[in-house]
Each structure stands twice: as structure tokens, then as C-alpha cells.
Motif scaffolding. Structure first.
Motif, short mmCIF file in Angstrom:
data_model
loop_
_atom_site.label_atom_id
_atom_site.label_comp_id
_atom_site.label_asym_id
_atom_site.label_seq_id
_atom_site.Cartn_x
_atom_site.Cartn_y
_atom_site.Cartn_z
N ASN A 34 -45.95 -6.57 -17.99
CA ASN A 34 -44.80 -7.76 -18.08
C ASN A 34 -43.80 -7.36 -18.74
O ASN A 34 -42.81 -8.07 -19.15
CB ASN A 34 -45.60 -8.93 -18.69
CG ASN A 34 -46.37 -9.54 -17.42
OD1 ASN A 34 -46.32 -9.57 -16.21
ND2 ASN A 34 -47.59 -10.18 -17.86
N GLY A 35 -43.75 -5.86 -19.51
CA GLY A 35 -42.49 -5.59 -20.29
C GLY A 35 -42.81 -5.89 -21.69
O GLY A 35 -41.76 -5.71 -22.10
N GLU A 36 -43.87 -6.44 -22.47
CA GLU A 36 -44.07 -6.73 -23.64
C GLU A 36 -44.23 -5.57 -24.46
O GLU A 36 -45.20 -4.64 -24.12
CB GLU A 36 -45.04 -7.58 -23.78
CG GLU A 36 -45.10 -9.00 -23.17
CD GLU A 36 -46.17 -9.98 -23.22
OE1 GLU A 36 -46.45 -10.88 -24.02
OE2 GLU A 36 -47.13 -9.41 -22.29
N LEU A 37 -43.50 -5.26 -25.65
CA LEU A 37 -43.71 -4.07 -26.31
C LEU A 37 -44.78 -4.37 -27.36
O LEU A 37 -44.67 -5.28 -28.25
CB LEU A 37 -42.28 -3.74 -27.14
CG LEU A 37 -42.46 -2.76 -28.08
CD1 LEU A 37 -42.70 -1.28 -27.69
CD2 LEU A 37 -41.22 -2.49 -28.99
N ILE A 38 -45.75 -3.53 -27.10
CA ILE A 38 -47.01 -4.04 -28.05
C ILE A 38 -47.30 -2.90 -29.07
O ILE A 38 -48.09 -3.14 -30.10
CB ILE A 38 -48.21 -4.09 -27.10
CG1 ILE A 38 -48.73 -2.90 -26.35
CG2 ILE A 38 -48.31 -5.56 -26.46
CD1 ILE A 38 -49.98 -2.96 -25.40
N GLY A 39 -46.68 -1.68 -29.01
CA GLY A 39 -47.02 -0.69 -30.03
C GLY A 39 -46.15 0.79 -29.67
O GLY A 39 -45.51 0.68 -28.51
N LYS A 40 -46.16 1.34 -30.74
CA LYS A 40 -45.34 2.70 -30.62
C LYS A 40 -46.22 3.85 -31.24
O LYS A 40 -46.85 3.42 -32.18
CB LYS A 40 -44.04 2.65 -31.57
CG LYS A 40 -43.19 1.41 -30.84
CD LYS A 40 -41.78 1.53 -31.98
CE LYS A 40 -40.99 0.51 -31.28
NZ LYS A 40 -39.62 0.47 -32.47
N ILE A 41 -45.91 5.02 -30.63
CA ILE A 41 -46.47 6.28 -31.13
C ILE A 41 -45.13 6.85 -31.79
O ILE A 41 -44.02 7.20 -31.29
CB ILE A 41 -47.11 7.27 -30.05
CG1 ILE A 41 -48.08 6.52 -29.50
CG2 ILE A 41 -47.32 8.54 -30.81
CD1 ILE A 41 -48.54 7.38 -28.29
N LYS A 42 -45.14 6.90 -33.13
CA LYS A 42 -43.94 7.62 -33.94
C LYS A 42 -43.84 9.05 -33.94
O LYS A 42 -44.91 9.56 -34.49
CB LYS A 42 -43.91 6.92 -35.57
CG LYS A 42 -43.78 5.60 -35.32
CD LYS A 42 -43.78 4.99 -36.83
CE LYS A 42 -45.21 4.98 -37.48
NZ LYS A 42 -45.23 4.35 -38.83
N VAL A 43 -42.83 9.33 -33.44
CA VAL A 43 -42.60 10.99 -33.18
C VAL A 43 -41.21 11.35 -34.04
O VAL A 43 -40.33 10.72 -34.11
CB VAL A 43 -42.50 11.37 -32.04
CG1 VAL A 43 -42.08 12.88 -31.71
CG2 VAL A 43 -43.59 10.81 -31.01
N PRO A 44 -41.51 12.44 -34.86
CA PRO A 44 -40.29 13.00 -35.85
C PRO A 44 -39.02 13.35 -35.09
O PRO A 44 -38.21 13.69 -35.75
CB PRO A 44 -40.77 13.94 -36.68
CG PRO A 44 -42.02 14.57 -35.96
CD PRO A 44 -42.58 13.39 -35.03
N GLU A 45 -39.01 13.53 -33.68
CA GLU A 45 -37.75 13.75 -33.01
C GLU A 45 -37.79 12.78 -31.85
O GLU A 45 -38.58 12.25 -31.49
CB GLU A 45 -38.18 15.53 -32.30
CG GLU A 45 -38.31 16.37 -33.31
CD GLU A 45 -38.57 17.82 -32.75
OE1 GLU A 45 -37.30 18.37 -32.42
OE2 GLU A 45 -39.65 18.44 -32.62
N VAL A 46 -36.53 12.83 -31.37
CA VAL A 46 -36.12 12.00 -30.15
C VAL A 46 -37.16 12.75 -28.90
O VAL A 46 -37.01 13.68 -28.51
CB VAL A 46 -34.63 12.31 -29.60
CG1 VAL A 46 -34.38 11.54 -28.27
CG2 VAL A 46 -33.82 11.66 -30.91
N VAL A 47 -37.72 11.57 -28.35
CA VAL A 47 -38.68 11.98 -27.16
C VAL A 47 -37.85 11.79 -25.96
O VAL A 47 -36.90 11.07 -25.58
CB VAL A 47 -39.87 11.10 -27.22
CG1 VAL A 47 -40.66 11.12 -25.87
CG2 VAL A 47 -40.83 11.12 -28.30
#
Length: 305
Positions: free
Chosen positions: A254-267
Motif C-alpha cells: 500500500n506504499g507505507e514506509l516501514i523501514g530502511k537499510i542504511k547504506v553509506p553511498e547513494v543506492v
């Protein structure tokens, strides 16, 4: 756990509490288009400005040249026969590498003009090839070959596997980019990354109803910030894993942001792979990263993936 940002409890069950972000390789100029070869136990990706594709071997960690002498390769996938399908951004065409090593041009023109610069591609279960065609590769000599635009806009195309007919399925996006089908192929998600070159343009995901060989009604599913959505993949439960400037964003259907994987460079892009298909591989500017998850990706194409 330091690489995960849990915004909703639903994200917690999709990650492994002891998993961590690994850097597998550096020294790319702009890494893109990862694709997993399960039969060979390797990851292949594009290094766009360097006109090459590289390979990382899971068993040894060795990195080598997979294919050189290309014209700014970008997104790739495998079809139902396990053949590699690649968007050659600088060459303004979509290519398929046959099992004998020869190369077939699947698409390079539409309506009496050259394509802009094919960007990303996915193969549906019926063998049809769907790809996006923004103009990134013709407005720059860095990730393409600067040239005049011959198409009326930046479109999304479908290539019929039986007839070879190329048709426009979306003609109202600024810069169509990454794309992926839902697990049941009833929805096609497409990133619009127009904001990258025009700050008044979108940086969102749209969801389109799939109606056979055409697309029906669409809706804006989510805006991606910071930066733009680029590549994306879908897991078996329908969650979207989307590239962003601060890492990988995980969205519900449904498009809800529930989490992130943090990466030190632009993905830029990502794909699922590994022996159990629970390893997320990430192309991020100069680096290739991976992290194990507690979910598996949709295997769109061949079982060899």
C-alpha cells in the motif's frame, strides 16, 4: 542491526537480528543493474561510465570482468530461458545474450526513431519484455552518448515475445526508471525519477493495474525521499524494496514506509539472490553491498536465478 532503521514493527520480522551490511567490492564509477545467476552462484552488475559489466563469485569473493566493450550498460534481468537481457543505455537498445554467447538486439527503434536510452527491464511470465526509456543516456557523455532525442517522450515499452512488436504502455511519466511486477503480476510498479534533473518533477513510485498486454489505471504509491527512486524489487509477500539516496526503503504493497537499510553511498539498484534467495545485493555508486534478510525475493524469471 546498525544498518537497519525500523520505522514500523512489521519491518522487524523481515530482517535478521544478527545480519549486517557487507561491502563486497568497490572501485566502480557508477554501479547499476545487478542480476543474480543462481546456476553460476555469481552476481553480475553494470559499471555504466566504464562501459563494462563485472562479476562477483559467491564461493570465492573474486571479482572479474564479465563483459567489456559495451556502450554504458544499465539494468539487466534474466528471461524464462535464463538468458541475460540488458539495457544498453549508450547504445540506445535492449540486448539479449544467447546461450551460445551471441548477442541479439531486441529493440533499438520505435516510430521511425532511435530509442532514448533504455534504463531498466523486467520479463513477465509470458515472456514479454517490459523496459523503461528515459533520456539520461542522451543528455550526458558520462553515462551515455550525448545526442538528439528522437522519441516524442520518455516512455515505458512492452516487447511481444512472439511477434517482436514494440508498443508504448506508459506515455505520461517524466523519467520512467526502475520497474517490477507484484508477485501475482497484477500490478506493475514503476519509478519516476524526473526530480533528478528537474526539481519540479516527480520522485515517486506509481502502481499500474496490469490488463494482459496493456496497463490500466494507475496511482501514486509513494514519494521517495531523500533523492529519487531508481531500481526496485519485490519480495514474496509483496513488499517493495526501493533504492534511495540514504539506502534501501522497504514499503508495504500500500506504499507505507516501514523501514530502511542504511547504506553509506547513494543506492542505484538492487536484486535478491544467494542460495536461498534471501540475500539482497545493492549497487551503490562505487560499491557493491549485500545483507541477508528474513524474506525472499520474487523469482520473476528462470529457476536458474
Amino acid at each position: 542491526m546498525d544498518c537497519f532503521e525500523i520505522l514500523d514493527p512489521r519491518f522487524a520480522r523481515l530482517i535478521d537480528p544478527v545480519a549486517f551490511l557487507e561491502k563486497l567490492h568497490g572501485e566502480n564509477r557508477w554501479a547499476e543493474g545487478p542480476v543474480w545467476f543462481g546456476d553460476l552462484r555469481c552476481l553480475v552488475w553494470s559499471d555504466i561510465p566504464n562501459d563494462r559489466m563485472l562479476k562477483w563469485e559467491e564461493e570465492t569473493g573474486a571479482v572479474s570482468l564479465f563483459r567489456g566493450g559495451m556502450e554504458n550498460p544499465n539494468g539487466s534481468t534474466r528471461d524464462r530461458q535464463g538468458r541475460l537481457v540488458t539495457c544498453e543505455q549508450g547504445g540506445r537498445r535492449v540486448l539479449r545474450k544467447e546461450m551460445d554467447g551471441t548477442v541479439t538486439v531486441l529493440a533499438d527503434r520505435h516510430a521511425d526513431g532511435r530509442l532514448n536510452s533504455p534504463n531498466d527491464v523486467v520479463v513477465k511470465s509470458d515472456g514479454s519484455v517490459w523496459f523503461t526509456d528515459p533520456n539520461y543516456g542522451i543528455i550526458s557523455d558520462y553515462v551515455g552518448r550525448k545526442a538528439a532525442q528522437e522519441q516524442s517522450g520518455c516512455h515505458v515499452f512492452r516487447l511481444d515475445p512472439a511477434t517482436g512488436e514494440l508498443t508504448v504502455v506508459v506515455d505520461n511519466m517524466d523519467m520512467p526508471n526502475g520497474l517490477a511486477f507484484s508477485p501475482d503480476e497484477s500490478t506493475l510498479y514503476i519509478a519516476d525519477s524526473g526530480w533528478l534533473t528537474d526539481r519540479s518533477a516527480p520522485h515517486h513510485l506509481r502502481a499500474f493495474d496490469v490488463e494482459g498486454d496493456k496497463l490500466g489505471a494507475s496511482r501514486v504509491l509513494a514519494e521517495i525521499s531523500p533523492g529519487i527512486p531508481d531500481g526496485l524489487r519485490v519480495d514474496v509477500e509483496g513488499h517493495l524494496w526501493v533504492s534511495a539516496w540514504d539506502g534501501v526503503h522497504c514499503l508495504t504493497p500500500n506504499g507505507e514506509l516501514i523501514g530502511k537499510i542504511k547504506v553509506p553511498e547513494v543506492v542505484a539498484n538492487l536484486c535478491f539472490g544467494g542460495a536461498r534467495y534471501n540475500r539482497l545485493f545493492i549497487t551503490a555508486t562505487t560499491g557493491i553491498y549485500s545483507v541477508f534478510l528474513n524474506t525472499t525475493g520474487v523469482r520473476y524469471a528462470s529457476a536458474l536465478n
